[in-house]
Write a protein that holds these residues in place. Structure first.
Motif, PDB file in Angstrom:
ATOM      1  N   PRO A   1       0.804  -1.198   0.000  1.00 29.73           N
ATOM      2  CA  PRO A   1       0.000   0.000   0.000  1.00 29.73           C
ATOM      3  C   PRO A   1       0.852   1.269   0.000  1.00 29.73           C
ATOM      4  CG  PRO A   1      -0.081  -1.062   2.151  1.00 29.73           C
ATOM      5  CD  PRO A   1       0.782  -1.897   1.288  1.00 29.73           C
TER       6      PRO A   1
ATOM      7  N   VAL B   1      -8.395 -11.079 -15.753  1.00 34.66           N
ATOM      8  CA  VAL B   1      -6.942 -10.975 -15.598  1.00 34.66           C
ATOM      9  C   VAL B   1      -6.290 -12.350 -15.626  1.00 34.66           C
ATOM     10  CG1 VAL B   1      -5.128 -10.394 -13.960  1.00 34.66           C
ATOM     11  CG2 VAL B   1      -6.960  -8.757 -14.412  1.00 34.66           C
TER      12      VAL B   1
ATOM     13  N   ALA C   1      -6.487 -13.930 -19.098  1.00 37.59           N
ATOM     14  CA  ALA C   1      -5.621 -13.241 -20.058  1.00 37.59           C
ATOM     15  C   ALA C   1      -4.162 -13.601 -19.813  1.00 37.59           C
ATOM     16  CB  ALA C   1      -5.815 -11.728 -19.961  1.00 37.59           C
ATOM     17  N   SER C   2      -3.792 -13.754 -18.544  1.00 36.75           N
ATOM     18  CA  SER C   2      -2.388 -14.052 -18.252  1.00 36.75           C
ATOM     19  C   SER C   2      -1.994 -15.420 -18.813  1.00 36.75           C
ATOM     20  CB  SER C   2      -2.140 -14.016 -16.747  1.00 36.75           C
ATOM     21  OG  SER C   2      -2.517 -15.236 -16.149  1.00 36.75           O
TER      22      SER C   2
ATOM     23  N   HIS D   1       3.164 -11.233 -15.268  1.00 34.35           N
ATOM     24  CA  HIS D   1       2.210 -10.225 -14.835  1.00 34.35           C
ATOM     25  C   HIS D   1       1.936 -10.304 -13.337  1.00 34.35           C
ATOM     26  CE1 HIS D   1       1.075 -10.551 -19.232  1.00 34.35           C
ATOM     27  NE2 HIS D   1       1.445  -9.308 -19.090  1.00 34.35           N
TER      28      HIS D   1
ATOM     29  N   ASN E   1       2.688  -8.406 -10.951  1.00 29.51           N
ATOM     30  CA  ASN E   1       2.275  -7.178 -10.281  1.00 29.51           C
ATOM     31  C   ASN E   1       0.790  -6.891 -10.445  1.00 29.51           C
ATOM     32  OD1 ASN E   1       4.797  -6.624  -9.271  1.00 29.51           O
ATOM     33  ND2 ASN E   1       5.415  -5.459 -11.081  1.00 29.51           N
ATOM     34  N   ALA E   2       0.184  -7.465 -11.468  1.00 29.72           N
ATOM     35  CA  ALA E   2      -1.255  -7.248 -11.649  1.00 29.72           C
ATOM     36  C   ALA E   2      -2.031  -7.806 -10.466  1.00 29.72           C
ATOM     37  CB  ALA E   2      -1.740  -7.894 -12.948  1.00 29.72           C
TER      38      ALA E   2
ATOM     39  N   THR F   1      -3.325  -5.190  -7.926  1.00 27.61           N
ATOM     40  CA  THR F   1      -4.579  -4.516  -8.248  1.00 27.61           C
ATOM     41  C   THR F   1      -5.761  -5.443  -8.020  1.00 27.61           C
ATOM     42  OG1 THR F   1      -3.448  -3.198  -9.901  1.00 27.61           O
ATOM     43  CG2 THR F   1      -5.847  -3.306 -10.045  1.00 27.61           C
TER      44      THR F   1
ATOM     45  N   ALA G   1      -8.933  -5.056  -5.207  1.00 28.46           N
ATOM     46  CA  ALA G   1     -10.327  -4.932  -5.625  1.00 28.46           C
ATOM     47  C   ALA G   1     -11.205  -6.082  -5.138  1.00 28.46           C
ATOM     48  CB  ALA G   1     -10.402  -4.851  -7.147  1.00 28.46           C
TER      49      ALA G   1
ATOM     50  N   GLN H   1      -1.236   5.535  -2.038  1.00 25.71           N
ATOM     51  CA  GLN H   1      -1.730   4.171  -2.204  1.00 25.71           C
ATOM     52  C   GLN H   1      -2.006   3.855  -3.669  1.00 25.71           C
ATOM     53  OE1 GLN H   1      -5.178   3.147   0.106  1.00 25.71           O
ATOM     54  NE2 GLN H   1      -4.852   0.974  -0.183  1.00 25.71           N
TER      55      GLN H   1
ATOM     56  N   ASP I   1       1.903  -2.900 -16.629  1.00 24.32           N
ATOM     57  CA  ASP I   1       0.911  -3.609 -15.812  1.00 24.32           C
ATOM     58  C   ASP I   1      -0.489  -3.071 -16.078  1.00 24.32           C
ATOM     59  OD1 ASP I   1       2.890  -5.126 -14.670  1.00 24.32           O
ATOM     60  OD2 ASP I   1       3.143  -3.820 -12.931  1.00 24.32           O
TER      61      ASP I   1
ATOM     62  N   PHE J   1      -1.765  -4.186 -19.442  1.00 23.59           N
ATOM     63  CA  PHE J   1      -2.232  -5.572 -19.415  1.00 23.59           C
ATOM     64  C   PHE J   1      -3.604  -5.676 -18.748  1.00 23.59           C
ATOM     65  CE2 PHE J   1      -2.555  -9.354 -16.656  1.00 23.59           C
ATOM     66  CZ  PHE J   1      -2.720 -10.315 -17.639  1.00 23.59           C
TER      67      PHE J   1
ATOM     68  N   ALA K   1      -7.040  -6.797 -20.634  1.00 19.78           N
ATOM     69  CA  ALA K   1      -7.752  -7.999 -20.173  1.00 19.78           C
ATOM     70  C   ALA K   1      -9.210  -7.687 -19.880  1.00 19.78           C
ATOM     71  CB  ALA K   1      -7.059  -8.560 -18.928  1.00 19.78           C
TER      72      ALA K   1
ATOM     73  N   THR L   1     -11.954   0.321 -10.966  1.00 21.39           N
ATOM     74  CA  THR L   1     -10.698  -0.339 -10.614  1.00 21.39           C
ATOM     75  C   THR L   1      -9.642  -0.089 -11.675  1.00 21.39           C
ATOM     76  OG1 THR L   1     -11.928  -2.065  -9.477  1.00 21.39           O
ATOM     77  CG2 THR L   1      -9.642  -2.539 -10.046  1.00 21.39           C
TER      78      THR L   1
ATOM     79  N   ALA M   1      -5.971   2.033 -11.364  1.00 19.74           N
ATOM     80  CA  ALA M   1      -4.684   1.380 -11.592  1.00 19.74           C
ATOM     81  C   ALA M   1      -3.919   1.986 -12.764  1.00 19.74           C
ATOM     82  CB  ALA M   1      -4.895  -0.112 -11.832  1.00 19.74           C
TER      83      ALA M   1
END
Lengths: 237, 237
Positions: free
Chosen positions: A2, A90, A93-94, A144, A146-147, A150, A154, B58, B82, B85, B89, B150, B154
DNA sequence: CGTGCAGTACTTGTATACAAGCACTTGTCG
DNA sequence: CGACAAGTGCTTGTATACAAGTACTGCACG
């Protein structure tokens, strides 16, 4: 992650602690939170507590009503559905970005993770931790990772709903098996199969929610615009 | 919608104002922010300013280093990737959830939006606002409008990179045409074509970034662990 | 002239005091 | 007995004071 910097501050500690308590349902949806009470019980002033609540409010985990009070937000079915959609988009897609040669370190980590999932005798929170680690590991496999940050931010409402669903319900062994099958398809390089299994897995988790809602409707938000009453503290049993 | 309640507070105003200034590059990446200075210039105390900075931290738009200072975060190519992506997605997945009969109100709104895009003579920020509205409208068409929140949270780094790319570069007319083609495919119910066009559109926007970085490297983060120096204020020209 | 060290001006983190407002309680009056 | 109104205790929002620490400045000394 955070905050930007890694220095220890009491706000960081308190934020993490409160967030964990909300996600694990230790703080029940609908519960009233008092900045003064929390500060007193944590042995600090209002400032770090208040700043933590502000961050949690931005994540949608608590609601702050000026001059009225702060409350753990009730599980909002709409937000659960939103998080489910986001997560599915996500993660699927990854899978299409998987490299030819998988990173051996991550693969080894995933295998170890799966073994621990199958070990049995796991507590609810232990299984959840492994589950999180597994899904994040798959994302890292395609570069990915780091995605996940997010997605994790959420899916607070989704996680709480999932915990409600597993509270004394059924063994997480079913999900562990699904994880294993997903990984097998990934290791084989069969992207379409991996996608199909992942989709099935994520939706199986999601589909329990309406059943849960019937069992504990007071933990869910009915009308998004309703203002909670100060006294109506729902105690988690 | 960062906060839960809609009551007016100065923190809300300041948060929005600062956020807008960061996203529009009015506050340059790398610029030093002082809670005291901001408070004085805005005519309030440190408290609402500080709480706004915490929220922006944050989101990754500012970095706060205890006892050192706060800085507008430099555009991080990794975070841009990121966000790209994540956005791709979500937007591609939503196209697969389009209903048989499209909501006529949203369709009318989108047509109006597209007309305004083609009107020409638009300023940079005006075009960006229309672009945002268009993409969010497409998400609402498939019932996932809230996912935009969201995504928007991001993609701060992505948006700043895009603004850098369009600053005095080329006309946004190309993108307006792509929007039109995407919408045409959606209206025809040709999901595969809509997906292909959407993917091409999003990647065209993304592919400019390396070129931009060569022109203004000081606005980008080199080593994520480097701590900015207090004096090195990069003035936006 | 170069180097090291104390001093100073700034930063953010935390604690506390005050302001504004909502909700329930209780006393009073019809 | 019922209804209305002032009062009281709580809430969060904002302002301010203090604490702890960093980095630069300038002077003394070799």
């Amino acid at each position: 992650m955070p905050q930007s910097n890694g220095r220890r501050t009491s706000r960081r500690d308190i934020y993490r602690k409160l967030r964990q308590m909300v996600l694990t349902l230790e703080l029940a949806p609908g519960a009233a939170l008092s900045e003064n009470e929390l500060a007193a019980s944590l042995g600090v002033s209002r400032t770090p507590v208040r700043e933590s609540l502000i961050l949690l409010a931005q994540e949608g985990l608590v609601q702050v009503f000026p001059k009225i009070g702060s409350f753990v937000s009730r599980v909002d079915p709409a937000q659960v559905a939103d998080a489910q959609f986001l997560r599915e988009a996500v993660e699927l897609a990854s899978l299409e970005d998987l490299p030819e040669r998988l990173d051996t370190d991550i693969v080894a980590e995933l295998r170890d993770n799966l073994e621990r999932q199958r070990a049995g005798g796991l507590g609810l929170e232990e299984f959840f931790a492994l589950d999180e680690e597994f899904h994040q590991g798959l994302l890292r496999l395609s570069g990915h990772g780091n995605a996940w940050t997010t997605v994790a931010a959420a899916k607070g409402h989704l996680d709480r709903a999932r915990r409600l669903g597993l509270h004394g319900h059924e063994s997480p062994a079913v999900f562990a098996d699904q994880h294993l099958e997903i990984f097998a398809a990934v290791a084989d390089g069969d992207v379409p199969l991996a996608r199909a299994r992942m989709r099935g897995h994520l939706r199986a988790v999601f589909n329990d929610i309406e059943r849960i809602r019937a069992h504990a409707p007071e933990l869910f938000a009915a009308d998004p615009s309703t203002v909670p009453v100060r006294r109506s503290v729902v105690v988690w049993e």
